[in-house]
Motif scaffolding. Structure first.
Motif, short mmCIF file in Angstrom:
data_model
loop_
_atom_site.label_atom_id
_atom_site.label_comp_id
_atom_site.label_asym_id
_atom_site.label_seq_id
_atom_site.Cartn_x
_atom_site.Cartn_y
_atom_site.Cartn_z
N ALA A 13 0.83 -1.20 0.00
CA ALA A 13 0.00 0.00 0.00
C ALA A 13 0.87 1.26 0.00
N SER A 14 1.94 1.26 0.81
CA SER A 14 2.81 2.44 0.83
C SER A 14 3.47 2.64 -0.52
N PHE A 56 0.48 8.49 -6.08
CA PHE A 56 0.05 9.78 -5.55
C PHE A 56 1.28 10.59 -5.17
N LYS A 57 2.28 10.60 -6.07
CA LYS A 57 3.55 11.22 -5.71
C LYS A 57 3.42 12.72 -5.53
N ARG A 58 2.32 13.29 -6.05
CA ARG A 58 2.19 14.74 -5.89
C ARG A 58 1.44 15.12 -4.63
N TRP A 99 6.86 12.92 2.89
CA TRP A 99 7.03 12.45 4.27
C TRP A 99 7.12 10.93 4.30
N LEU A 100 6.18 10.32 3.59
CA LEU A 100 6.17 8.86 3.58
C LEU A 100 7.46 8.33 2.96
N GLU A 109 12.56 5.48 3.51
CA GLU A 109 14.00 5.41 3.28
C GLU A 109 14.78 5.31 4.60
N LEU A 110 14.33 6.09 5.58
CA LEU A 110 14.98 6.03 6.89
C LEU A 110 14.85 4.64 7.50
N LEU A 111 13.62 4.14 7.43
CA LEU A 111 13.33 2.84 8.02
C LEU A 111 14.20 1.77 7.37
#
Ligand SMILES: Nc1ncnc2c1ncn2[C@@H]1O[C@H](COP(=O)(O)OP(=O)(O)OP(=O)(O)O)[C@@H](O)[C@H]1O
Ligand SMILES: [Mg+2]
Lengths: 285, 264
Positions: free
Chosen positions: A94-95, A102-104, A110-111, A116-118
């Motif tokens: 889903a992410s 819905f990149k815009r 934020w997601l 990327e951090l995760l």
């Protein structure tokens, strides 16, 4: 010197360089494959001796008694990986769909940063997180906490590959779907995601393979157990943790169990991978 | 503001599709400027003009695909069979079911078979009746002149066809939902001459049942295949006439310069 001479010389040089480079590529590929071959050979070589039915059906025996198996760890790994995937895969997909389709949206950056951090956080730290949110409040190690840690490790891998795979679908495919009078959500789910399912599944497979072998985050979430799984709120055994425990033990039959456990784990991942490839490869052709 | 030559000649008494004072924007950029254009039922209407003059943008306002682009804006009115498709309560999804589209690049849906590609507009709308689907697929493929080439391999992936076959597959896919109007944006520009000729032949057949609006850069194609041609220049509709007349006796200086190849 005529042009022909110059070209002849260049051609000779080009042929040699060509061969040399090809040779180097072959060598590099060999070096890349070699560890896999060695690991497989060695693990099977050491593990196969201990492979029998009781390995899968019996509990570990106390030191001194012969026999016994890692049935609880095999089952525990299936439970942990199954549960972790059941939570992590849908959230990851889903992410990924959200990031690509819905990149815009204002929420997307934020997601993306979060994912990327995760992905960069060491798995042991994610284990600490699961420890803090499930183990501490519930006053005990549990299968649920282990599964949560695995799910969190799985999410960024699946989300990233899903996003990358969906980004390969050109926009005019989406427009063609809209142009047929299909609502956007159907275009996304039934055309874009459905059309990319083999790529998404490959990502899922890689992620699941990775969490099957995780031991660090399980150490202080699922812990370990000498018994058959006793529910989601009790500690549970798993192959990686059991291998870790037995491999460093001084007893020969425990070390043997660790080797056989390693073999089962490696083969499980390998077979799952090959199976998936065979199924998807057949579909694609 | 609107040049005298802009109006359709001769006037079209009962247009199936009618654009009135259409303006289209990308953020602040005014791409289509006050275009009014009537489309005759069961005809082929060609839109020509130099690159960047707003043909695609105008075409995409006709089935409300323009608004899918972020920052895009629309003003004006477009009526289909008398009904304003931008009217209050009009659902763009419903509009697009009646006004289909074929794109420049052939774009069959990935990992769907030829058959699934053709009927996808129906199956995803919930049609389950196999007989109806089979009949629709056969009709649409025959109509797009692809049936004979694919009837023995309907289960093969749509992407396994040649470029020209893929484009006819996309035409079949658009036809399968039975829209009264089909828009085509340079449908042959990515194809070889033989595939192009096949699709041009097809246009004459198609217009017995549907109305076609086609953007093309190929003036021979417009002259050969269309009943009327509209010449766009810098976002405006400069001239709109029967193709036979527009190509032989253009009324506007700019049209003449364009069709004789002096710019564009
Ligand atoms: N997505 C977009 N965002 C911003 N501007 C755009 C976009 N698409 C088109 N434009 C601009 O709008 C104008 C009209 O573009 P359009 O695509 O309608 O031209 P066209 O007549 O179809 O050209 P071509 O023959 O090259 O396809 C151009 O100046 C173009 O730069
Ligand atoms: Mg265009």
């Amino acid at each position: 010197m005529t042009f022909q001479d110059v070209y002849a010389k260049l051609d000779a040089r080009r042929t040699i360089v060509n061969r040399l480079m090809l040779g180097l590529l072959g060598l590099a590929s060999l070096v890349a494959i070699l560890p896999l071959v060695f690991v497989l050979y060695y693990v099977v070589h050491r593990g196969i001796q201990g492979l029998n039915l009781s390995f899968f059906t019996q509990l570990p025996k106390p030191v001194g008694e012969t026999g016994g198996g890692l049935g609880n760890a095999v089952l525990g790994t299936l439970v942990l990986v199954g549960l972790g995937s059941a939570v992590g895969v849908p959230i990851g997909i889903a992410s990924g769909v959200f990031l690509s389709e819905f990149k815009r949206s204002r929420f997307a950056p934020w997601l993306r940063s979060a994912v990327e951090l995760l992905a960069g956080v060491p798995s042991i730290i994610l284990g600490i997180f699961a420890y803090a949110v499930l183990v501490v409040p519930l006053h005990g190690f549990s299968a649920a906490a282990g599964a949560l840690a695995l799910a969190i490790i799985l999410i960024p891998t699946v989300a990233k590959t899903t996003e990358e795979v969906l980004k390969l679908v050109p926009d005019h495919i989406r427009e063609a779907g809209l142009g047929l009078g299909l609502p956007r959500w159907k275009v996304i789910l039934r055309i874009v995601v459905y059309g990319s399912r083999s790529g998404i599944l490959t990502g899922v497979m890689l992620g699941v393979a990775r969490i099957s072998g995780e031991s660090a985050p399980l150490l202080f979430t699922a812990l370990n157990s000498q018994y058959w799984p006793r529910g989601l709120l009790a500690p549970i055994s798993s192959l990686p943790v059991q291998i870790y425990t037995y491999a460093i033990s001084p007893f020969d039959d425990w070390t043997q169990l660790a080797w056989t456990g390693s073999m089962v784990l490696v083969l499980f991942v390998l077979v799952a991978n090959l199976l998936m490839r065979a199924i998807l490869g057949g579909k694609k052709a | 503001m609107t040049p005298a030559t802009n109006a359709a000649k001769p006037p079209i008494p009962e247009p199936i599709l009618s654009a009135k004072d259409v303006n289209a924007y990308f953020n602040a950029f005014h791409a289509v400027r006050g275009v009014s254009l009537d489309v005759e039922p069961n005809s082929v209407t060609a839109l020509i003009g130099p690159s960047g003059c707003g043909k695609s943008t105008f075409l995409r306002t006709l089935n409300r695909l323009h608004e899918e682009i972020p920052g895009a804006r629309f003003e004006g009115e477009v009526t289909l069979e008398g009904e304003n498709i931008y009217g209050r309560g009009m659902d763009p999804v419903q509009v697009r079911r009646k006004i289909g589209m074929v794109f420049q690049k052939p774009n069959p849906f990935p990992s769907l078979s030829i058959y699934e590609n053709v009927v996808v507009g129906l199956t995803l709308a919930g049609v389950k009746d196999r007989r109806l689907l089979d009949e629709t697929a056969e009709r649409a493929l025959k109509h797009s002149a692809l049936w004979d080439e694919v009837k023995d391999k309907l289960r093969a992936p749509g992407t396994s066809l040649s470029g020209g076959q893929q484009q006819r597959l996309c035409i079949a896919r658009a036809l399968a939902v039975k829209p009264p109007v089909i828009l085509m944006d340079e449908p042959t520009s990515a194809l070889d001459p033989i595939s192009t000729a096949r699709i041009e032949e097809l246009l004459g057949e198609l217009k017995k049942e549907v109305t076609v609006v086609i953007v093309t850069h190929n003036m021979q194609q417009a002259a050969r295949c269309s009943d009327r041609t509209a010449f766009f220049f810098m976002g405006e509709l400069v001239e709109y006439d029967r193709s036979t007349r527009l190509f032989t006796n253009p009324q506007d200086k700019r049209t003449e310069q364009y069709i004789t190849g002096r710019f564009g």
